[in-house]
Design a protein around this motif. Structure first.
Motif, PDB file in Angstrom:
ATOM      1  N   ILE A 160       0.976  -1.224   0.073  1.00  0.00           N
ATOM      2  CA  ILE A 160      -0.015  -0.042  -0.059  1.00  0.00           C
ATOM      3  C   ILE A 160       0.951   1.336   0.050  1.00  0.00           C
ATOM      4  O   ILE A 160       0.681   2.200  -0.629  1.00  0.00           O
ATOM      5  CB  ILE A 160      -0.928   0.075   1.253  1.00  0.00           C
ATOM      6  CG1 ILE A 160      -1.878  -1.067   1.062  1.00  0.00           C
ATOM      7  CG2 ILE A 160      -1.847   1.366   1.260  1.00  0.00           C
ATOM      8  CD1 ILE A 160      -2.672  -1.146   2.396  1.00  0.00           C
ATOM      9  N   HIS A 167      -4.129  10.541   3.032  1.00  0.00           N
ATOM     10  CA  HIS A 167      -4.607   9.368   2.121  1.00  0.00           C
ATOM     11  C   HIS A 167      -4.168   7.940   2.528  1.00  0.00           C
ATOM     12  O   HIS A 167      -4.688   6.973   2.613  1.00  0.00           O
ATOM     13  CB  HIS A 167      -4.400   9.809   0.745  1.00  0.00           C
ATOM     14  CG  HIS A 167      -5.126   8.629  -0.221  1.00  0.00           C
ATOM     15  ND1 HIS A 167      -4.372   7.488  -0.686  1.00  0.00           N
ATOM     16  CD2 HIS A 167      -6.227   8.409  -0.777  1.00  0.00           C
ATOM     17  CE1 HIS A 167      -5.028   7.045  -1.690  1.00  0.00           C
ATOM     18  NE2 HIS A 167      -6.365   7.451  -1.551  1.00  0.00           N
ATOM     19  N   LEU A 168      -2.613   8.078   2.499  1.00  0.00           N
ATOM     20  CA  LEU A 168      -2.161   6.787   3.038  1.00  0.00           C
ATOM     21  C   LEU A 168      -2.490   6.252   4.390  1.00  0.00           C
ATOM     22  O   LEU A 168      -2.670   5.107   4.631  1.00  0.00           O
ATOM     23  CB  LEU A 168      -0.755   7.175   3.048  1.00  0.00           C
ATOM     24  CG  LEU A 168       0.356   5.769   3.384  1.00  0.00           C
ATOM     25  CD1 LEU A 168       0.094   4.647   2.549  1.00  0.00           C
ATOM     26  CD2 LEU A 168       2.037   6.196   3.427  1.00  0.00           C
ATOM     27  N   ARG A 169      -2.782   7.129   5.383  1.00  0.00           N
ATOM     28  CA  ARG A 169      -3.081   6.942   6.634  1.00  0.00           C
ATOM     29  C   ARG A 169      -4.465   6.045   6.468  1.00  0.00           C
ATOM     30  O   ARG A 169      -4.749   5.055   7.232  1.00  0.00           O
ATOM     31  CB  ARG A 169      -3.175   7.660   7.696  1.00  0.00           C
ATOM     32  CG  ARG A 169      -3.558   7.623   8.955  1.00  0.00           C
ATOM     33  CD  ARG A 169      -3.634   8.880   9.824  1.00  0.00           C
ATOM     34  NE  ARG A 169      -2.176   8.959  10.498  1.00  0.00           N
ATOM     35  CZ  ARG A 169      -1.481  10.308  10.009  1.00  0.00           C
ATOM     36  NH1 ARG A 169      -2.344  10.876   8.959  1.00  0.00           N
ATOM     37  NH2 ARG A 169      -0.568  10.516  10.152  1.00  0.00           N
ATOM     38  N   ALA A 170      -5.483   6.676   5.795  1.00  0.00           N
ATOM     39  CA  ALA A 170      -6.780   6.219   5.588  1.00  0.00           C
ATOM     40  C   ALA A 170      -6.843   4.793   4.931  1.00  0.00           C
ATOM     41  O   ALA A 170      -7.563   3.947   5.221  1.00  0.00           O
ATOM     42  CB  ALA A 170      -7.607   7.275   4.826  1.00  0.00           C
ATOM     43  N   SER A 171      -5.875   4.701   3.771  1.00  0.00           N
ATOM     44  CA  SER A 171      -5.815   3.412   3.276  1.00  0.00           C
ATOM     45  C   SER A 171      -5.444   2.267   4.120  1.00  0.00           C
ATOM     46  O   SER A 171      -5.770   1.169   3.987  1.00  0.00           O
ATOM     47  CB  SER A 171      -4.722   3.526   1.793  1.00  0.00           C
ATOM     48  OG  SER A 171      -5.181   4.630   1.148  1.00  0.00           O
ATOM     49  N   LEU A 172      -4.269   2.655   4.829  1.00  0.00           N
ATOM     50  CA  LEU A 172      -3.917   1.595   5.703  1.00  0.00           C
ATOM     51  C   LEU A 172      -4.898   1.063   6.940  1.00  0.00           C
ATOM     52  O   LEU A 172      -5.116  -0.112   7.308  1.00  0.00           O
ATOM     53  CB  LEU A 172      -2.912   2.093   6.717  1.00  0.00           C
ATOM     54  CG  LEU A 172      -1.263   2.164   5.712  1.00  0.00           C
ATOM     55  CD1 LEU A 172      -0.159   2.938   6.517  1.00  0.00           C
ATOM     56  CD2 LEU A 172      -0.767   0.843   5.250  1.00  0.00           C
ATOM     57  N   GLU A 188      -8.138   1.338   6.384  1.00  0.00           N
ATOM     58  CA  GLU A 188      -9.098   0.544   5.683  1.00  0.00           C
ATOM     59  C   GLU A 188      -8.500  -0.996   5.531  1.00  0.00           C
ATOM     60  O   GLU A 188      -9.332  -1.667   5.512  1.00  0.00           O
ATOM     61  CB  GLU A 188      -9.725   1.229   4.506  1.00  0.00           C
ATOM     62  CG  GLU A 188     -10.429   0.545   3.919  1.00  0.00           C
ATOM     63  CD  GLU A 188     -10.913   1.224   2.158  1.00  0.00           C
ATOM     64  OE1 GLU A 188     -11.838   0.796   1.701  1.00  0.00           O
ATOM     65  OE2 GLU A 188     -10.285   2.620   2.037  1.00  0.00           O
ATOM     66  N   ALA A 189      -7.149  -0.955   4.918  1.00  0.00           N
ATOM     67  CA  ALA A 189      -6.865  -2.380   4.691  1.00  0.00           C
ATOM     68  C   ALA A 189      -6.621  -3.246   5.843  1.00  0.00           C
ATOM     69  O   ALA A 189      -6.750  -4.415   5.907  1.00  0.00           O
ATOM     70  CB  ALA A 189      -5.762  -2.305   3.710  1.00  0.00           C
ATOM     71  N   GLU A 246       1.468   4.461  -2.951  1.00  0.00           N
ATOM     72  CA  GLU A 246       1.219   5.814  -2.985  1.00  0.00           C
ATOM     73  C   GLU A 246       2.379   6.697  -3.500  1.00  0.00           C
ATOM     74  O   GLU A 246       3.379   6.630  -3.510  1.00  0.00           O
ATOM     75  CB  GLU A 246       1.358   6.184  -1.466  1.00  0.00           C
ATOM     76  CG  GLU A 246       0.755   7.535  -1.016  1.00  0.00           C
ATOM     77  CD  GLU A 246      -0.748   7.758  -1.025  1.00  0.00           C
ATOM     78  OE1 GLU A 246      -1.023   8.844  -1.200  1.00  0.00           O
ATOM     79  OE2 GLU A 246      -1.518   6.619  -1.325  1.00  0.00           O
TER      80      GLU A 246
END
Length: 341
Positions: free
Chosen positions: A121, A175-180, A182-183, A125
């Protein structure tokens, strides 16, 4: 043969002697006449005569030594503050170019799979230049300063880390924090070190502020020392000052004479103090380079870098020497004018 009864013509009197003739009787004028005889001829420029405040006396040398010591201490404070500020800026720059992903182990989860997923992930980015995963042994070594070495940490849920180096363009960390999240909910978290950077900035600014305060106090102490020395010189030269007033010298002339002499003392002391501070920093730099090859070299370099104050540090030390000289001249002039008022 000259007739003894014949009176020789008297030499014309100076303006000071004419004033003496008009004031009081001969016994009352005797001390003043002696002062006039010892005073410089008013027809000649006063600045060509001997200095009011000799710069080679014991008191003058002592004052120059005090100014040199105070300038040396102020230069050390200013140079050290500049060195700390530079090192803190380098630390902040290094830390700000990296962020960390922390992956926590959990029951029933494959920590290696979670690490690989989080790293994927992060690499996807835009703006992430490099991603490096810490091994289990490296993660355990990070705990040694707190837990000590030689412990078996295999049964402890030690978090694993992934360091990310930021490139250009600057990545969107939100955005990276939200992706982590979520995953890998509750498993992976992103640390951008903002809190640590704020604390480091506060510490550096506090140290610099303390250094500036110490320099200001040293300059105030220099001014007080010059004020006391000037009053002592005025008291010791009271008769000369009175004679100068008597022959027509104004307060401005006397104040300039004292200011020139004390400015010279301040310039001498400031140059010696600033030069000694610069020499001390140069020697410290040489010693740090020599120690860097030893076992404590890494710690010294981590704390102080190359132990170099840089051009701003050297400029601040030289500026303190100049300011000390100016403070000496200004304070002496103000003290003389107040004494004569």
């Amino acid at each position: 043969m000259v007739d003894p009864t014949t009176r020789r013509p008297e030499a014309p009197q100076t303006p000071a002697e004419e004033r003496l003739s008009a004031e009081g009787s001969a016994p009352e004028r005797a001390p003043a006449r002696a002062a006039v005889a010892a005073a410089p001829d008013p027809g000649l420029p006063l600045r060509r005569n001997a200095a009011l405040v000799p710069t080679d006396s014991a008191a003058s040398r002592s004052l120059a030594a005090v100014i040199a010591i105070l300038t040396f201490l102020a230069g050390l404070c200013a140079g050290t503050a500049e060195m700390v500020a530079t090192s803190a800026g380098q630390w902040q720059g290094s830390v700000a170019r990296e962020v960390t992903i922390q992956v926590r182990p959990g029951p029933g989860r494959d920590i290696e799979a979670d690490l690989a997923k989080a790293q994927g992930i992060a690499k996807a980015e835009p703006g992430i230049a490099e991603a490096r995963t810490f091994s289990k042994a490296e993660a355990e070594r990070l705990l040694e300063p707190w837990l000590g070495s030689g412990l078996d940490l295999s049964d402890l849920p030690v978090p694993r880390l992934i360091t990310l180096k930021l490139g250009t363009p600057t990545p969107d960390l939100k955005h990276l924090r939200a992706s982590l999240t979520e995953a890998l909910p509750g498993v992976a978290s992103l640390d951008d070190h903002v809190l640590w950077l704020q604390r480091l900035s506060t510490m550096a600014n506090t140290f610099v502020g303390v250094g500036i305060g110490i320099v200001a106090l040293v300059l105030v102490a220099t001014g007080l020392a010059v004020a006391f020395a000037t009053r002592g010189a005025m008291a010791g030269n009271k008769e000369v000052v009175e004679v100068l007033h008597f022959v027509g010298a104004d307060d401005d002339f006397i104040a300039r004479a004292f200011q020139r002499r004390f400015f010279g003392l301040g310039l001498r002391g400031g140059a010696i103090g600033a030069g000694s501070a610069l020499l001390a920093f140069a020697l410290a730099g040489l010693l740090s380079r020599a120690w860097r090859s030893g076992p404590a070299g890494d710690e010294i370099e981590a704390l102080f870098g190359a132990f170099s104050v840089g051009w701003r540090g050297y400029a601040s030390v030289l500026a303190i020497g100049v300011i000390a000289s100016l403070v000496t001249g200004v304070v002496s002039r103000l003290t003389v004018r107040r004494f004569l008022a």
